[in-house]
Design a protein around this motif. Structure first.
Motif, PDB file in Angstrom:
ATOM      1  N   GLU A 570       0.819  -1.219   0.000  1.00 42.82           N
ATOM      2  CA  GLU A 570       0.000   0.000   0.000  1.00 42.82           C
ATOM      3  C   GLU A 570       0.847   1.261   0.000  1.00 42.82           C
ATOM      4  OE1 GLU A 570      -2.411  -0.453   3.422  1.00 42.82           O
ATOM      5  OE2 GLU A 570      -3.595  -2.120   2.592  1.00 42.82           O
ATOM      6  N   SER A 571       2.094   1.145   0.448  1.00 41.84           N
ATOM      7  CA  SER A 571       2.981   2.308   0.521  1.00 41.84           C
ATOM      8  C   SER A 571       3.759   2.530  -0.769  1.00 41.84           C
ATOM      9  CB  SER A 571       3.965   2.143   1.679  1.00 41.84           C
ATOM     10  OG  SER A 571       3.294   1.995   2.902  1.00 41.84           O
ATOM     11  N   LEU A 572       3.606   1.629  -1.732  1.00 39.60           N
ATOM     12  CA  LEU A 572       4.370   1.719  -2.969  1.00 39.60           C
ATOM     13  C   LEU A 572       3.477   2.109  -4.132  1.00 39.60           C
ATOM     14  CD1 LEU A 572       6.503  -1.549  -2.622  1.00 39.60           C
ATOM     15  CD2 LEU A 572       7.250   0.784  -2.148  1.00 39.60           C
ATOM     16  N   SER A 573       3.987   2.963  -4.979  1.00 39.93           N
ATOM     17  CA  SER A 573       3.292   3.349  -6.204  1.00 39.93           C
ATOM     18  C   SER A 573       4.040   2.766  -7.389  1.00 39.93           C
ATOM     19  CB  SER A 573       3.225   4.871  -6.338  1.00 39.93           C
ATOM     20  OG  SER A 573       2.765   5.233  -7.625  1.00 39.93           O
ATOM     21  N   SER A 574       3.371   1.928  -8.150  1.00 38.87           N
ATOM     22  CA  SER A 574       4.036   1.272  -9.277  1.00 38.87           C
ATOM     23  C   SER A 574       4.599   2.275 -10.278  1.00 38.87           C
ATOM     24  CB  SER A 574       3.067   0.316  -9.974  1.00 38.87           C
ATOM     25  OG  SER A 574       1.937   1.014 -10.452  1.00 38.87           O
ATOM     26  N   LYS A 575       3.987   3.458 -10.341  1.00 37.34           N
ATOM     27  CA  LYS A 575       4.440   4.453 -11.318  1.00 37.34           C
ATOM     28  C   LYS A 575       5.707   5.184 -10.886  1.00 37.34           C
ATOM     29  CE  LYS A 575      -0.090   5.266 -13.369  1.00 37.34           C
ATOM     30  NZ  LYS A 575      -1.130   6.265 -13.748  1.00 37.34           N
ATOM     31  N   SER A 576       6.033   5.090  -9.612  1.00 30.54           N
ATOM     32  CA  SER A 576       7.227   5.790  -9.128  1.00 30.54           C
ATOM     33  C   SER A 576       8.378   4.845  -8.818  1.00 30.54           C
ATOM     34  CB  SER A 576       6.890   6.593  -7.869  1.00 30.54           C
ATOM     35  OG  SER A 576       6.454   5.733  -6.827  1.00 30.54           O
ATOM     36  N   LEU A 577       8.177   3.564  -9.030  1.00 30.25           N
ATOM     37  CA  LEU A 577       9.223   2.594  -8.708  1.00 30.25           C
ATOM     38  C   LEU A 577      10.287   2.527  -9.794  1.00 30.25           C
ATOM     39  CD1 LEU A 577       7.226  -0.459  -7.297  1.00 30.25           C
ATOM     40  CD2 LEU A 577       8.608   1.177  -6.013  1.00 30.25           C
ATOM     41  N   ASP A 578      11.476   2.251  -9.367  1.00 29.01           N
ATOM     42  CA  ASP A 578      12.552   1.948 -10.302  1.00 29.01           C
ATOM     43  C   ASP A 578      12.731   0.439 -10.327  1.00 29.01           C
ATOM     44  OD1 ASP A 578      14.545   2.271 -12.131  1.00 29.01           O
ATOM     45  OD2 ASP A 578      16.015   3.124 -10.739  1.00 29.01           O
ATOM     46  N   GLY A 579      13.479  -0.050 -11.290  1.00 27.96           N
ATOM     47  CA  GLY A 579      13.700  -1.483 -11.391  1.00 27.96           C
ATOM     48  C   GLY A 579      14.558  -1.813 -12.588  1.00 27.96           C
ATOM     49  N   ARG A 580      14.417  -3.028 -13.055  1.00 29.35           N
ATOM     50  CA  ARG A 580      15.241  -3.486 -14.177  1.00 29.35           C
ATOM     51  C   ARG A 580      14.526  -4.629 -14.876  1.00 29.35           C
ATOM     52  NH1 ARG A 580      19.593  -6.733 -15.678  1.00 29.35           N
ATOM     53  NH2 ARG A 580      21.196  -5.595 -16.842  1.00 29.35           N
ATOM     54  N   ALA A 581      14.561  -4.619 -16.205  1.00 31.49           N
ATOM     55  CA  ALA A 581      13.973  -5.696 -16.996  1.00 31.49           C
ATOM     56  C   ALA A 581      15.055  -6.350 -17.848  1.00 31.49           C
ATOM     57  CB  ALA A 581      12.853  -5.172 -17.885  1.00 31.49           C
ATOM     58  N   ALA A 582      14.981  -7.656 -17.974  1.00 30.22           N
ATOM     59  CA  ALA A 582      15.962  -8.398 -18.767  1.00 30.22           C
ATOM     60  C   ALA A 582      15.316  -9.679 -19.266  1.00 30.22           C
ATOM     61  CB  ALA A 582      17.206  -8.705 -17.940  1.00 30.22           C
ATOM     62  N   LEU A 583      16.009 -10.341 -20.184  1.00 26.73           N
ATOM     63  CA  LEU A 583      15.503 -11.587 -20.753  1.00 26.73           C
ATOM     64  C   LEU A 583      16.257 -12.781 -20.189  1.00 26.73           C
ATOM     65  CD1 LEU A 583      15.075 -10.760 -24.557  1.00 26.73           C
ATOM     66  CD2 LEU A 583      13.345 -10.750 -22.754  1.00 26.73           C
ATOM     67  N   ARG A 584      15.522 -13.817 -19.874  1.00 27.25           N
ATOM     68  CA  ARG A 584      16.096 -15.119 -19.571  1.00 27.25           C
ATOM     69  C   ARG A 584      15.743 -16.042 -20.735  1.00 27.25           C
ATOM     70  NH1 ARG A 584      12.218 -13.897 -15.836  1.00 27.25           N
ATOM     71  NH2 ARG A 584      12.857 -12.985 -13.837  1.00 27.25           N
ATOM     72  N   THR A 585      16.481 -17.109 -20.864  1.00 29.14           N
ATOM     73  CA  THR A 585      16.176 -18.094 -21.902  1.00 29.14           C
ATOM     74  C   THR A 585      15.974 -19.447 -21.232  1.00 29.14           C
ATOM     75  OG1 THR A 585      17.520 -16.917 -23.514  1.00 29.14           O
ATOM     76  CG2 THR A 585      16.964 -19.190 -24.010  1.00 29.14           C
ATOM     77  N   THR A 586      14.848 -20.051 -21.502  1.00 23.04           N
ATOM     78  CA  THR A 586      14.564 -21.363 -20.927  1.00 23.04           C
ATOM     79  C   THR A 586      14.235 -22.344 -22.042  1.00 23.04           C
ATOM     80  OG1 THR A 586      13.285 -22.521 -19.233  1.00 23.04           O
ATOM     81  CG2 THR A 586      12.093 -20.919 -20.574  1.00 23.04           C
ATOM     82  N   THR A 587      13.904 -23.572 -21.685  1.00 22.82           N
ATOM     83  CA  THR A 587      13.580 -24.615 -22.653  1.00 22.82           C
ATOM     84  C   THR A 587      12.258 -25.270 -22.271  1.00 22.82           C
ATOM     85  OG1 THR A 587      14.733 -26.344 -21.405  1.00 22.82           O
ATOM     86  CG2 THR A 587      16.041 -25.096 -23.001  1.00 22.82           C
ATOM     87  N   GLN A 588      11.744 -26.082 -23.178  1.00 26.37           N
ATOM     88  CA  GLN A 588      10.456 -26.731 -22.932  1.00 26.37           C
ATOM     89  C   GLN A 588      10.509 -27.678 -21.742  1.00 26.37           C
ATOM     90  OE1 GLN A 588       7.720 -25.960 -24.314  1.00 26.37           O
ATOM     91  NE2 GLN A 588       8.151 -25.047 -26.316  1.00 26.37           N
ATOM     92  N   ASP A 589      11.646 -28.335 -21.537  1.00 27.88           N
ATOM     93  CA  ASP A 589      11.741 -29.278 -20.420  1.00 27.88           C
ATOM     94  C   ASP A 589      12.409 -28.669 -19.192  1.00 27.88           C
ATOM     95  OD1 ASP A 589      14.396 -29.198 -21.200  1.00 27.88           O
ATOM     96  OD2 ASP A 589      14.479 -31.277 -21.899  1.00 27.88           O
ATOM     97  N   HIS A 590      12.678 -27.360 -19.239  1.00 28.42           N
ATOM     98  CA  HIS A 590      13.212 -26.602 -18.103  1.00 28.42           C
ATOM     99  C   HIS A 590      14.606 -27.060 -17.675  1.00 28.42           C
ATOM    100  CE1 HIS A 590       9.313 -24.704 -17.749  1.00 28.42           C
ATOM    101  NE2 HIS A 590       8.742 -25.895 -17.687  1.00 28.42           N
ATOM    102  N   LEU A 591      15.305 -27.745 -18.555  1.00 27.63           N
ATOM    103  CA  LEU A 591      16.698 -28.093 -18.323  1.00 27.63           C
ATOM    104  C   LEU A 591      17.573 -27.319 -19.299  1.00 27.63           C
ATOM    105  CD1 LEU A 591      16.476 -31.951 -17.806  1.00 27.63           C
ATOM    106  CD2 LEU A 591      17.414 -30.323 -16.155  1.00 27.63           C
ATOM    107  N   PRO A 592      18.781 -26.951 -18.904  1.00 26.29           N
ATOM    108  CA  PRO A 592      19.649 -26.203 -19.815  1.00 26.29           C
ATOM    109  C   PRO A 592      20.157 -27.069 -20.961  1.00 26.29           C
ATOM    110  CG  PRO A 592      20.812 -26.742 -17.795  1.00 26.29           C
ATOM    111  CD  PRO A 592      19.383 -27.157 -17.579  1.00 26.29           C
ATOM    112  N   VAL A 593      20.808 -26.411 -21.906  1.00 24.11           N
ATOM    113  CA  VAL A 593      21.377 -27.075 -23.079  1.00 24.11           C
ATOM    114  C   VAL A 593      22.895 -26.999 -22.936  1.00 24.11           C
ATOM    115  CG1 VAL A 593      21.431 -27.156 -25.595  1.00 24.11           C
ATOM    116  CG2 VAL A 593      19.401 -26.277 -24.421  1.00 24.11           C
ATOM    117  N   ILE A 594      23.525 -28.143 -22.710  1.00 22.23           N
ATOM    118  CA  ILE A 594      24.953 -28.170 -22.394  1.00 22.23           C
ATOM    119  C   ILE A 594      25.609 -29.310 -23.156  1.00 22.23           C
ATOM    120  CG2 ILE A 594      26.673 -28.296 -20.548  1.00 22.23           C
ATOM    121  CD1 ILE A 594      24.296 -27.790 -18.575  1.00 22.23           C
ATOM    122  N   GLY A 595      26.545 -28.983 -24.036  1.00 21.92           N
ATOM    123  CA  GLY A 595      27.258 -30.053 -24.713  1.00 21.92           C
ATOM    124  C   GLY A 595      27.665 -29.686 -26.121  1.00 21.92           C
TER     125      GLY A 595
END
Length: 685
Positions: A570-595
């Motif tokens: 209740e004390s926070l205003s979404s319009k006045s907040l700072d933050g950070r956006a970035a991309l992650r990369t995932t897979t269909q089976d939620h395991l990484p691709v290594i090899g």
């Protein structure tokens, strides 16, 4: 450990008991550990070190055998107190002509605690410098079944510890072992280990160039078992009063040319790894967590590494978030994903803690409190607690009052607490990993080419780099823009994530203080303050590749926070907040691709009828783009996945023992998507 006829101390002798994560051991003659379960001491209290040197070091013709080698790998069937490892390490370090690196792979079903191990080593002060290094990295937490990789000797020595039954562990591990220390409690005390299945597993895990073996035992079951498995067995005078011991040799396996079309008698040749010569120079495409970890792992193996990053600085995408949770991912069962990320958390925890202790990164192991925010989550936590009930060092159940006291603010429900977890600054981690490594920023690689001297890289502005012995593609979704990995386009999923910042003063004004003591996980997370700010969030938007800051995402993060802390929300205003956006990369089976990077078209040609269920023995070895590797798809778990992935790839590229068992290596193998598609008829040749 011990020989068949080393006498144990009489039962009337005084001793004290120590309860460890392995059960109960007792102490005799001061600092000699005794196993009531097997009814034997771990080593002779008078001459255990001398016996180790005679039986295992001399019995395997060390140090002569490792002279002139790039890598030398010792396999062992019973780690015990680590005495054999310490003796081998000392002999290797003192040898004037030795391999560049020493690898020791051992099995232990009942690992000793750190304190018990250190106590057991006190009897040999000449090993104190080695014992201290081992004790410094030995976990205080329970070592769960699986494989644990430790790096010692400034990166020149690796210890790979397989926790579990010797037969099971060695049967599932591809080791390329050069010599064997066939140790453990004697056949009369532990007959379940000295079995034909163990000897067969040892042969399968041995180097294709052959292997030697030594053991204190000369029992008939050992001689016959080794001979039946393919070893040539010889007797040698036993140590001191023992009449005989055994040494043995295994001949080299028939070599096979690279790219050969011969059939192989393996169940899944499509996952067979390429045979590599030791790479000296490696290019890493991608300067985030994965790329940085790969660069560091290769640098530690003596490789010359160059990083290529398309942005203006390293750690500028998801790895640029100011705080990231380092939290274990446990599962209630033996699921593949849980096993991989359990191993990843353990490896990352050790690495991050060492760097933090040295003041090289920002990290605090304050613990993570995970609230039971739904009936489904409560059920999952109940399953974890049932599985890990005897391991409060890993997970603890907490009531609402206990959770509130742990966190530092009142919370609406209980949950579980992970005491060994915490937070780390990913940018500081990336900086530490890449310190001193050559980097090209603002450089987008568009093509990987081949020359007679190796791999070359071409950038979007026409510059050419190289040649390199190998290339690792460690980017995010841009991984699929390169010709060798374009087929991954449908497998890599972009996930947008936005975090929000909450000023520390907001919480202190509401509660009189902002003494948040640990990371809190709910359907989101909030961290202790760093530089006057708490980080909370985060959003997960699939197939959204934009990184603009959005009020709607701040509003989502505030709403999730409000379910736990309505006053703060209740004390926070979404319009006045700072933050950070970035991309992650995932897979269909939620395991990484290594090899290694599969050659997609060649895979289709090699395995067109996998849907028919035909045996793997009729197929050829996996076809790859030579010396090209992939490391991506970690989603939100890069901190507990990327360092282990880097260790995997560096081990593959430099032809060293792998840090995971075969089932997990196959589960993260890039070709799993192709094989799965062919078997399900979703892909056709």
């Amino acid at each position: 450990m011990t020989a068949d006829d080393i006498p144990t101390a009489p039962e009337t002798k005084s001793y004290d008991a120590s309860v460890t994560n392995a059960g109960v051991i007792t102490w005799r003659d001061g600092n000699v550990p005794f196993s009531p379960h097997f009814g034997d001491v771990y080593y002779s209290p008078k001459n255990g070190l001398a016996e180790t040197r005679y039986v295992f070091i001399e019995g395997n013709n060390l140090p002569t055998a490792w002279q002139g080698r790039e890598n030398f790998t010792i396999g062992e069937t019973g780690f015990g107190t680590g005495l054999n490892f310490l003796a081998a390490w000392q002999a290797w370090l003192q040898a004037p002509h030795k391999s560049k690196r020493l690898h020791f792979v051992s099995v232990e079903k009942f690992p000793l605690s750190r304190n018990d191990m250190i106590r057991a080593h006190k009897i040999w002060p000449e090993l104190s410098e080695f014992s201290k290094q081992l004790g410094d990295i030995w976990p205080t937490e329970t070592m769960l079944p699986g494989i644990h990789r430790f790096i010692l000797g400034n990166g020149a020595v690796s210890l790979t510890l397989l926790i579990g039954d010797a037969i099971t562990c060695w049967s599932g591990y591809e080791g390329s072992i050069d010599c064997w220390f066939l140790d453990g409690f004697a056949p009369a005390r532990n007959p379940g280990m000295w079995h034909a299945s163990l000897f067969s597993a040892i042969v399968a895990a041995s180097s294709t160039n052959g292997a030697t073996l030594a053991t204190f035992s000369a029992a008939r079951i050992v001689r016959d078992g080794l001979e039946s498995a393919g070893f040539t067995v010889s007797k040698r005078k036993g140590f001191e009063f023992k009449r005989d011991m055994i040494t043995a040799t295994l001949p080299a396996k028939e070599p096979q040319s690279e790219g050969s079309n011969r059939f192989h008698f393996t169940d899944d040749p499509w996952f067979n790894l390429p045979k590599n010569s030791n790479a000296k120079s490696v290019a890493v495409i991608g300067g985030g967590m994965a790329g940085a970890a790969c660069a560091d792992a290769l640098r530690n193996r003596g490789c010359h590494v160059t990083i290529f990053e398309k942005r203006d600085q390293l750690a500028d995408a998801a790895s640029g978030n100011p705080i990231g949770m380092i939290e274990p991912y446990f599962t209630a069962d033996d699921a593949i994903m849980g096993r991989f990320f359990e191993a990843g958390f353990c490896f990352s925890h050790r690495k991050i803690k060492r760097l933090a202790d040295d003041g090289l990164i920002e990290a605090v192991f304050c613990g993570v409190l995970d609230l039971a925010t739904s009936a489904r989550k409560q059920e999952r936590q109940d399953g974890l607690l049932a599985r890990l009930a005897d391991h409060p060092d890993l997970i603890q159940a907490m009531s609402r009052d206990e959770a509130s006291a742990c966190f530092g603010l009142p919370v609406p429900m209980g949950g579980v607490f992970y005491p060994s977890a915490g937070w780390v600054s990913p940018p500081s981690f990336v900086r530490a990993l890449t310190n001193g490594i050559k980097c090209h920023v603002s450089t987008t690689i568009t093509d990987i080419g081949d020359t007679h001297a190796g791999k070359t890289l071409i950038s979007s502005d026409g510059r050419e780099f190289g040649p390199y012995d190998a290339v690792i593609i460690a980017g995010a979704t841009e991984t699929s823009t390169l010709s060798q990995t374009r087929w991954l386009e449908d497998q890599l999923i972009p996930v947008r994530g936005q975090i929000s910042y909450c000023p520390e003063t907001v919480i202190s004004e509401l509660y009189g203080s902002a003494n948040i003591q640990c990371v809190l996980s709910y359907k989101g997370h909030i961290t202790p303050a760093k530089n006057g700010m708490h980080v909370f969030g985060a959003t997960f938007l699939r197939d959204d590749e934009q990184t603009d800051l959005r009020d709607t995402d701040h509003a989502y993060n505030v709403a999730q926070l409000g379910k736990v802390f309505p006053k703060i929300a209740e004390s926070l205003s979404s319009k006045s907040l700072d933050g950070r956006a970035a991309l992650r990369t995932t897979t269909q089976d939620h395991l990484p691709v290594i090899g290694p990077a599969p050659d997609f078209e060649q895979y289709l040609s090699a395995y067109p009828d996998l849907d028919k269920g035909k045996k793997g023995a009729r197929y050829i070895n996996a076809p790859y783009h030579k010396d090209v590797y992939i490391c991506t798809g970690f989603g939100a778990r890069g901190l507990i996945g990327a360092p282990l992935a880097a260790e995997i790839l560096a081990s593959e590229i430099c032809d060293m023992p792998l840090p995971l068992e075969k089932s997990l290596m196959d589960a993260v193998h890039p070709a799993r998507f192709i094989v799965r598609g062919l078997k399900r008829r979703q892909i056709t040749a």
